[in-house]
Design an enzyme around this catalytic site. Structure first.
Site, PDB file in Angstrom:
ATOM      1  N   CYS A 100       2.773   6.662   7.456  1.00  0.00           N
ATOM      2  CA  CYS A 100       2.166   7.791   6.740  1.00  0.00           C
ATOM      3  C   CYS A 100       1.930   9.019   7.618  1.00  0.00           C
ATOM      4  O   CYS A 100       1.867  10.134   7.105  1.00  0.00           O
ATOM      5  CB  CYS A 100       0.841   7.376   6.120  1.00  0.00           C
ATOM      6  SG  CYS A 100       0.983   6.002   4.988  1.00  0.00           S
TER       7      CYS A 100
ATOM      8  N   CYS B 227       0.804  -1.229   0.000  1.00  0.00           N
ATOM      9  CA  CYS B 227       0.000   0.000   0.000  1.00  0.00           C
ATOM     10  C   CYS B 227       0.835   1.276   0.000  1.00  0.00           C
ATOM     11  O   CYS B 227       0.269   2.367  -0.028  1.00  0.00           O
ATOM     12  CB  CYS B 227      -0.979  -0.008   1.169  1.00  0.00           C
ATOM     13  SG  CYS B 227      -0.238  -0.524   2.690  1.00  0.00           S
TER      14      CYS B 227
ATOM     15  N   SER C   5       2.287  -8.065  -2.279  1.00  0.00           N
ATOM     16  CA  SER C   5       0.852  -8.284  -2.488  1.00  0.00           C
ATOM     17  C   SER C   5       0.440  -7.591  -3.784  1.00  0.00           C
ATOM     18  O   SER C   5       1.062  -6.609  -4.197  1.00  0.00           O
ATOM     19  CB  SER C   5       0.089  -7.680  -1.308  1.00  0.00           C
ATOM     20  OG  SER C   5      -1.248  -7.443  -1.650  1.00  0.00           O
TER      21      SER C   5
ATOM     22  N   LYS D  67       2.066   9.311  -3.655  1.00  0.00           N
ATOM     23  CA  LYS D  67       0.765   8.919  -4.200  1.00  0.00           C
ATOM     24  C   LYS D  67       0.373   9.768  -5.418  1.00  0.00           C
ATOM     25  O   LYS D  67      -0.481   9.380  -6.201  1.00  0.00           O
ATOM     26  CB  LYS D  67      -0.304   8.942  -3.112  1.00  0.00           C
ATOM     27  CG  LYS D  67      -0.111   7.788  -2.126  1.00  0.00           C
ATOM     28  CD  LYS D  67      -1.296   7.554  -1.243  1.00  0.00           C
ATOM     29  CE  LYS D  67      -1.020   6.572  -0.126  1.00  0.00           C
ATOM     30  NZ  LYS D  67      -0.771   5.203  -0.537  1.00  0.00           N
TER      31      LYS D  67
ATOM     32  N   GLU E  86      -1.190   1.040 -14.539  1.00  0.00           N
ATOM     33  CA  GLU E  86      -2.079  -0.033 -14.069  1.00  0.00           C
ATOM     34  C   GLU E  86      -3.165   0.482 -13.128  1.00  0.00           C
ATOM     35  O   GLU E  86      -4.035  -0.275 -12.715  1.00  0.00           O
ATOM     36  CB  GLU E  86      -1.267  -1.155 -13.403  1.00  0.00           C
ATOM     37  CG  GLU E  86      -0.574  -0.784 -12.112  1.00  0.00           C
ATOM     38  CD  GLU E  86       0.770  -0.081 -12.331  1.00  0.00           C
ATOM     39  OE1 GLU E  86       1.022   0.423 -13.438  1.00  0.00           O
ATOM     40  OE2 GLU E  86       1.547  -0.017 -11.373  1.00  0.00           O
TER      41      GLU E  86
HETATM   42 FE1  SF4 Z   1       4.543   5.365   1.937  1.00  0.00          FE
HETATM   43 FE2  SF4 Z   1       5.252   7.610   3.163  1.00  0.00          FE
HETATM   44 FE3  SF4 Z   1       3.420   7.672   1.254  1.00  0.00          FE
HETATM   45 FE4  SF4 Z   1       2.822   6.545   3.593  1.00  0.00          FE
HETATM   46  S1  SF4 Z   1       3.294   8.706   3.250  1.00  0.00           S
HETATM   47  S2  SF4 Z   1       2.355   5.711   1.569  1.00  0.00           S
HETATM   48  S3  SF4 Z   1       4.792   5.644   4.169  1.00  0.00           S
HETATM   49  S4  SF4 Z   1       5.575   7.120   0.995  1.00  0.00           S
END
Ligand code: SF4
Length: 347
Positions: free
Chosen positions: A261, A57, A77, A116, A124
């Site tokens: 996060c 994730c 995963s 993100k 994908e």
């Molecule tokens: Fe990964 Fe950091 Fe993004 Fe969370 S904030 S998904 S730990 S890169």
């Protein structure tokens, strides 16, 4: 506001004032990730297939393994991250339910994460030619937008999320801290493996600030060796162990940002003075563990929204439709089209 203050209700109000028609809870998306990931783990664990399974994730972590350890990609995963799963469901299940043309839906995820932004643009992360998520803004960018709109955030009333995708469990809430994904997945995996509704749902072994946590959890008479790592230097230590055949784990959680996060690169930046006075990571983690403790439902598979969407639309975890919308294709050499991704990186 004091660090660790839960401002979810005010964020919903602010987003509505900024012009969003619907505001849904990404933690509901996290519950879907747990449903799919826990079932994937149970299947791989019972078949002893491509173990250890590693969580997927965190797009920062996924990019790291693609670039540095692509031979280990089959261990990851195939689950998309919570907001990508959620975007796919908004443009399919929700669009159908609300009778809206999915082409007219523009999904924006508010994330603690800069990676993100990149993840949402991956090839994908699409369904029927439509991106799952059209844009990602960070929590820091949202704060700027709120200030630009002259909204007095501290005085905003609390609002609740929109339905039908606005209800989440405590398991979804703890995703944000290191160890949270593992704990949430274990809550569901242990109920699947035992066939019972177990009361023991707190896994202290995966909590706390240690950068690598290891434990053996006994479920249904079987030992499951787990590891939780945050920070990519710690991920590297675990991957080196796997590569050298020295690791004996079955399930691993990895997050790129030290602490998870809650300490993501898109979060509000605290000055070195504040950081020397208070433990920002702990205050934020305590806050989300409190949300979990106060939640009436603390296991993802007990979320009534999930039960409804699986019954009406997805059928069951790992079904054809769930695979299509909520997972990335599993290629013989790994989870992604690595060559395309490497090209994207170089350019
Ligand atoms: Fe990964 Fe950091 Fe993004 Fe969370 S904030 S998904 S730990 S890169």
């Amino acid at each position: 506001m004091p660090i660790g203050t839960n401002v979810t209700g005010k964020m919903v109000t602010a987003l509505k004032r900024l012009g969003f028609d619907k505001v849904f809870d990404t933690n509901t998306g996290a519950d879907f990730t747990i449903m799919e990931e826990a079932h994937e783990f149970v299947e791989r664990f019972t078949k002893n297939d491509e173990l250890p399974m590693i969580t997927s994730c965190c797009p920062g972590w996924i990019k790291f393994i693609e670039m540095n350890y692509k031979e280990l990609l089959p261990h990851t995963s195939t689950c998309k991250s919570p907001h990508q799963m959620f975007g796919a469901l908004i443009k399919t299940y929700f669009a159908k339910k609300a009778n809206i043309d999915p082409n007219k839906i523009y999904v924006v995820s508010v994330m603690p994460c800069i990676a993100k932004k990149f993840e949402s643009k991956r090839k994908e992360m699409k369904n029927n030619g439509l991106k799952d998520v059209d844009n990602v803004i960070t929590t820091r960018e949202l704060a700027r937008m709120i200030k630009q709109a002259n909204l007095d955030f501290t005085k905003l009333e609390d609002s609740t999320f929109d339905n039908p995708m606005g209800e989440a469990t405590g398991a979804g809430a703890i995703f944000g801290t290191t160890g949270g994904v593992m704990e949430a997945a274990l809550r569901t995996a242990q109920d699947i493996l035992t066939g019972e509704d177990l009361e023991e749902i707190k896994f202290e072994q995966v909590r706390g600030e240690k950068s690598i946590k290891e434990a053996t959890i006994n479920i249904a008479g079987k030992d499951i060796n787990i590891a939780v790592a945050s920070g990519l230097s710690n991920a590297r230590k675990i991957l080196e162990q796997i590569k050298q055949g020295k690791a004996n784990y079955q399930f691993i959680e990895i997050m790129a940002c030290p602490g998870g996060c809650i300490m993501g690169g898109g979060q509000p930046i605290k000055s070195s003075k504040i950081r020397s006075e208070v433990d920002v990571r702990k205050l934020r983690a305590d806050s989300i563990y409190t949300i979990d403790e106060k939640s009436t439902i603390r296991k993802s598979h007990e979320n009534p929204i999930l039960k409804q969407i699986y019954a009406e639309y997805l059928e069951e975890p790992g079904s054809y439709r769930a695979e299509k919308l909520l997972h990335v294709p599993r290629m013989p050499w790994g989870r992604y089209l690595v060559a395309e991704m490497c090209h994207g990186h170089v350019s």
